[in-house]
Design a protein around this motif. Structure first.
Motif, PDB file in Angstrom:
ATOM      1  N   UNK A 372      46.168  34.069 -29.170  1.00 40.83           N
ATOM      2  CA  UNK A 372      45.761  34.805 -30.351  1.00 40.83           C
ATOM      3  C   UNK A 372      44.723  34.037 -31.134  1.00 40.83           C
ATOM      4  N   UNK A 373      44.571  34.400 -32.391  1.00 44.16           N
ATOM      5  CA  UNK A 373      43.545  33.792 -33.221  1.00 44.16           C
ATOM      6  C   UNK A 373      44.118  33.079 -34.431  1.00 44.16           C
ATOM      7  N   UNK A 374      45.137  33.620 -35.057  1.00 39.61           N
ATOM      8  CA  UNK A 374      45.515  33.218 -36.406  1.00 39.61           C
ATOM      9  C   UNK A 374      46.123  31.827 -36.496  1.00 39.61           C
ATOM     10  N   UNK A 375      46.990  31.422 -35.567  1.00 42.22           N
ATOM     11  CA  UNK A 375      47.786  30.210 -35.728  1.00 42.22           C
ATOM     12  C   UNK A 375      47.324  29.135 -34.753  1.00 42.22           C
ATOM     13  N   UNK A 376      47.449  27.866 -35.174  1.00 40.40           N
ATOM     14  CA  UNK A 376      47.059  26.709 -34.356  1.00 40.40           C
ATOM     15  C   UNK A 376      48.256  25.789 -34.203  1.00 40.40           C
ATOM     16  N   UNK A 377      48.528  25.392 -32.966  1.00 44.11           N
ATOM     17  CA  UNK A 377      49.604  24.456 -32.659  1.00 44.11           C
ATOM     18  C   UNK A 377      49.060  23.316 -31.818  1.00 44.11           C
ATOM     19  N   UNK A 378      49.713  22.179 -31.908  1.00 43.45           N
ATOM     20  CA  UNK A 378      49.288  20.991 -31.161  1.00 43.45           C
ATOM     21  C   UNK A 378      50.523  20.260 -30.658  1.00 43.45           C
ATOM     22  N   UNK A 379      50.326  19.430 -29.648  1.00 46.72           N
ATOM     23  CA  UNK A 379      51.447  18.685 -29.067  1.00 46.72           C
ATOM     24  C   UNK A 379      51.987  17.619 -30.013  1.00 46.72           C
ATOM     25  N   UNK A 380      51.188  17.241 -31.043  1.00 43.49           N
ATOM     26  CA  UNK A 380      51.655  16.229 -31.997  1.00 43.49           C
ATOM     27  C   UNK A 380      52.617  16.805 -33.024  1.00 43.49           C
ATOM     28  N   UNK A 381      52.844  18.096 -33.007  1.00 42.06           N
ATOM     29  CA  UNK A 381      53.731  18.739 -33.960  1.00 42.06           C
ATOM     30  C   UNK A 381      53.026  19.566 -35.001  1.00 42.06           C
ATOM     31  N   UNK A 382      51.715  19.659 -34.935  1.00 39.78           N
ATOM     32  CA  UNK A 382      50.969  20.477 -35.894  1.00 39.78           C
ATOM     33  C   UNK A 382      51.252  21.949 -35.664  1.00 39.78           C
TER      34      UNK A 382
END
Length: 551
Positions: A372-382
Motif C-alpha cells: 500500500x501507500x499510507x503506512x511504513x514499517x521497518x525491521x528495526x521496529x519502526x
C-alpha cells in the motif's frame, strides 16, 4: 538576441542547451560513459539530472519535427507570451516619479507625449494619478515604481514596496521543522532538535495540513474544463462544416461563445482555488514554525523528482503547479518572521527508515501488511505514517548538513548533496501518579449498592416524544379513548406560516449532523481543509490559531 540580456536564468538554460547540442550523441537515450563525461564537463555548474533529461527530450522532439537540431535556445523555445502591461519601472526618474501623499495614497507622475512623433520637451506633458493603498501596506515603507495592466475595462496597478530585511542565517540552527509533500495530505511536518552531541531528536506528534476535499474539488473542476474543451472543439468542427450566414451557423456560433465563457470561468476558478490553497497552507506552516520556535524550515526539493510512468493520475498530482506556489509563499512569509527556508534532496526520503536508514516496507495499515501507500514499517521496529517518517528524515537530513547550505542564482537556499543521519525519538515524560484514576473494585465482597437513576427520561435533542408532551388545558375530552401510536394527523390547509411539518422529523432517535472527524466545518479557509491546530510553546491554543487562513 544575446542571452546575457535576458537574465541569469536564460543564460543558465542557454548554457545547458548549448552543452547538450555540442555533445549530442548518436543515441541520446543511452549515452556512454565517455559521452556522459564530456557532457558533464560542458554543462554549467549545478545542473541536475532532471534538467538534462527534460532538455534532451525537448531537443529530441525538435529533431523529430524539423529534422535538424536547433541553433540555440531562442530557436528551441517559442516566442514568449506576455500579457498587456505597461512597466513604468523601465523608465528613469525623468519620465516617472512616485510621491507618497499620505499613509493611504500614492501619487504617480508620468511624462507622456502629446503627439505621435515628439521632437522637443514641449511635446511632453506630465500626468498624475492617485493610487489608494490597501490596508496590508505598512505606513513607513518605500513605494517603488508600479506596473499597469489594462484589461476588462479596468487598469490594475502592481505596486511593489521595499522593507529593510536581513536574510536569515543558513547554519547554526538547533530546532527545525521538516516538511514532506504528500499525495493525499498536502503537507506533513514534524519538529526536530539538534543536540550538542550532533544527535537529531524528533517529536512524535505529526503536524498535518489535509486538503483532500479541496484536491477532489480541483479534480472535478479539471475534468469539467477538459469536457468543455472537448465540446468547444466539436462545435468548431460543426460550425466550420456549415455554410456561412445561415441560422444553423449562427446558432453554433452563439453556443460556442457560451462554452468559451464557461471554460474561462472554470479556469479562473481553478486558478483562484489553487492560489488560496497555496497561501493558506504556507500561512499554516509558518505559524506552526513560529509557535514551536523553529528557526529553519526544511522542504524536500521536488525539482529533482520525475514521474516514471506507471500512473498518469499520480504523475499529474505529484507535478501540480500548486506546490511551486506553496514554496514561494512559504519563503515569502518565513522571511517576515526571520526564519530560513532550505530545500534538501528528495531522493530516498520516503523509502528510507529515519531510525536505522534501512529500506522500509509500505503497507496499507499496521493491521494489513499488504502492499500500500499510507503506512511504513521497518525491521528495526519502526511503524508510523509514511509522510510522517519522511518528514523526520527530511528534518534530520537538513540539520545534519547545515554547513553545506548554499544560495542559488534565484536567492533560494538549498542543500545539493546530503548524508542521512539516524534520528532518536524524544522520550515521553512519565505521567504523575495523581492523575491516574484508581481502579474500580469489582470484587463481590459486599452487597451491590442501589443505583440512583434520574427522574426525567432522556429525550431527543430536536423534538420531544408525543407521549411526553402534556395535553393542552382547553382540549376537549375524548370519549373514544386514546389514539393509537403513530404519526400525528396534519392539517392539509394550515392557517398561517408553517416552518416544517412535525412528522417529517423522527422523534424517537436523535439526529446528529454530519461531521468529519477532527474537523470544524464552515470555519477557516475551506470547510474541507483539516489542519493540526497551532499550539504555542506554553501549550496554549488561541481561538483562531487552528483555523486554516489565507495570508
Amino acid at each position: 538576441m544575446s542571452l546575457l540580456r535576458l537574465g541569469p536564468a536564460a543564460e543558465y538554460i542557454g548554457g545547458t542547451v548549448a552543452a547538450l547540442l555540442a555533445t549530442w550523441p548518436a543515441d541520446p537515450s543511452a549515452r556512454t560513459d565517455d559521452e556522459w563525461s564530456a557532457l558533464r564537463a560542458a554543462l554549467p555548474e549545478g545542473t541536475g539530472s532532471a534538467t538534462i533529461r527534460s532538455r534532451t527530450r525537448q531537443i529530441t522532439g525538435y529533431l523529430g519535427v524539423y529534422g535538424r537540431p536547433p541553433a540555440d535556445l531562442c530557436e528551441l523555445e517559442g516566442p514568449p507570451a506576455v500579457a498587456r502591461q505597461v512597466s513604468l519601472a523601465a523608465a528613469d526618474r525623468q519620465q516617472v516619479a512616485v510621491d507618497r501623499v499620505d499613509d493611504r495614497i500614492v501619487r504617480v507622475w508620468s511624462q507622456l507625449p502629446m503627439c505621435a512623433a515628439p521632437v522637443s520637451y514641449r511635446d511632453w506633458v506630465w500626468h498624475a494619478f492617485d493610487v489608494v493603498l490597501p490596508a496590508i501596506v505598512p505606513a513607513g515603507v518605500k513605494v517603488c515604481t508600479p506596473t499597469l495592466r489594462p484589461g476588462d475595462g479596468k487598469v490594475r496597478v502592481d505596486l511593489p514596496w521595499q522593507t529593510p530585511h536581513t536574510p536569515p542565517r543558513l547554519d547554526g540552527h538547533t530546532r527545525a521543522l521538516g516538511v514532506d509533500w504528500g499525495v493525499n495530505t498536502l503537507l506533513t511536518a514534524t519538529v526536530a532538535d539538534l543536540d550538542p552531541d550532533g544527535t537529531v531528536v524528533v517529536q512524535g506528534r505529526p503536524l498535518r495540513f489535509d486538503a483532500t476535499g479541496v484536491s477532489a474539488k480541483l479534480v472535478r473542476l479539471r475534468r469539467h474544463r477538459e469536457h468543455l474543451n472537448t465540446k468547444v472543439d466539436h462545435v468548431i468542427r460543426l460550425r466550420d462544416g456549415r455554410p456561412a450566414h445561415t441560422p444553423a451557423e449562427q446558432a453554433l456560433t452563439a453556443k460556442l461563445v457560451l462554452l468559451k465563457a464557461e471554460h474561462s470561468a472554470v479556469c479562473a476558478r481553478i486558478r483562484h482555488l489553487n492560489k488560496a490553497l497555496a497561501w493558506s497552507a504556507a500561512r499554516w506552516l509558518v505559524d506552526q514554525a513560529t509557535a514551536v520556535g523553529a528557526t529553519v524550515i526544511y522542504v524536500e526539493d521536488l525539482a529533482t523528482l520525475e514521474g516514471r510512468g506507471g500512473s498518469r493520475s499520480l504523475n499529474r498530482r505529484i507535478s501540480g503547479a500548486v506546490r511551486g506556489t506553496v514554496f514561494t509563499a512559504i519563503a515569502h512569509l518565513a522571511a517576515k518572521e526571520g526564519a530560513a527556508v532550505v530545500t534538501v534532496p528528495a531522493r530516498g526520503t520516503s523509502s528510507g527508515c529515519p531510525r536505522c536508514g534501512g529500506a522500509v516496507k509500505h503497507v496499507k495499515t499496521p493491521q494489513r501488511s499488504v502492499a500500500g501507500y499510507r503506512w511504513a514499517t521497518c525491521s528495526c521496529g519502526l511503524s508510523m505514517d509514511r509522510d510522517h517518517a519522511a518528514a523526520q528524515r527530511i528534518a534530520a537530513r537538513g540539520l545534519a548538513n547545515q554547513a553545506k547550505t548554499r544560495r542559488g542564482r534565484n536567492g533560494n537556499a538549498a542543500i545539493r548533496t546530503a548524508t542521512d543521519t539516524p534520528v532518536r525519538h524524544r522520550t515521553r515524560r512519565p505521567t504523575p501518579a495523581a492523575t491516574i484514576p484508581p481502579l474500580r473494585d469489582r470484587r463481590k465482597t459486599v452487597p451491590t449498592p442501589k443505583q440512583t437513576r434520574p427522574a426525567t427520561v432522556k429525550t431527543s435533542r430536536l423534538l420531544p416524544l408525543r407521549r411526553q408532551v402534556p395535553a393542552p388545558a382547553d382540549s376537549p375530552s375524548r370519549s373514544a379513548g386514546q389514539r393509537p401510536a403513530g404519526r400525528t394527523p396534519q392539517d392539509t390547509n394550515p392557517q398561517g406560516p408553517v416552518s416544517q411539518v412535525p412528522h417529517t422529523i423522527p422523534t424517537t432517535a436523535p439526529r446528529h449532523p454530519h461531521r468529519v472527524r477532527g474537523a470544524a466545518l464552515g470555519r477557516g479557509f475551506h470547510r474541507h481543509v483539516h489542519a493540526t491546530p497551532v499550539t504555542n510553546r506554553d501549550g496554549s491554543t488561541s481561538r483562531t490559531s487552528g483555523l486554516p487562513r489565507i495570508a
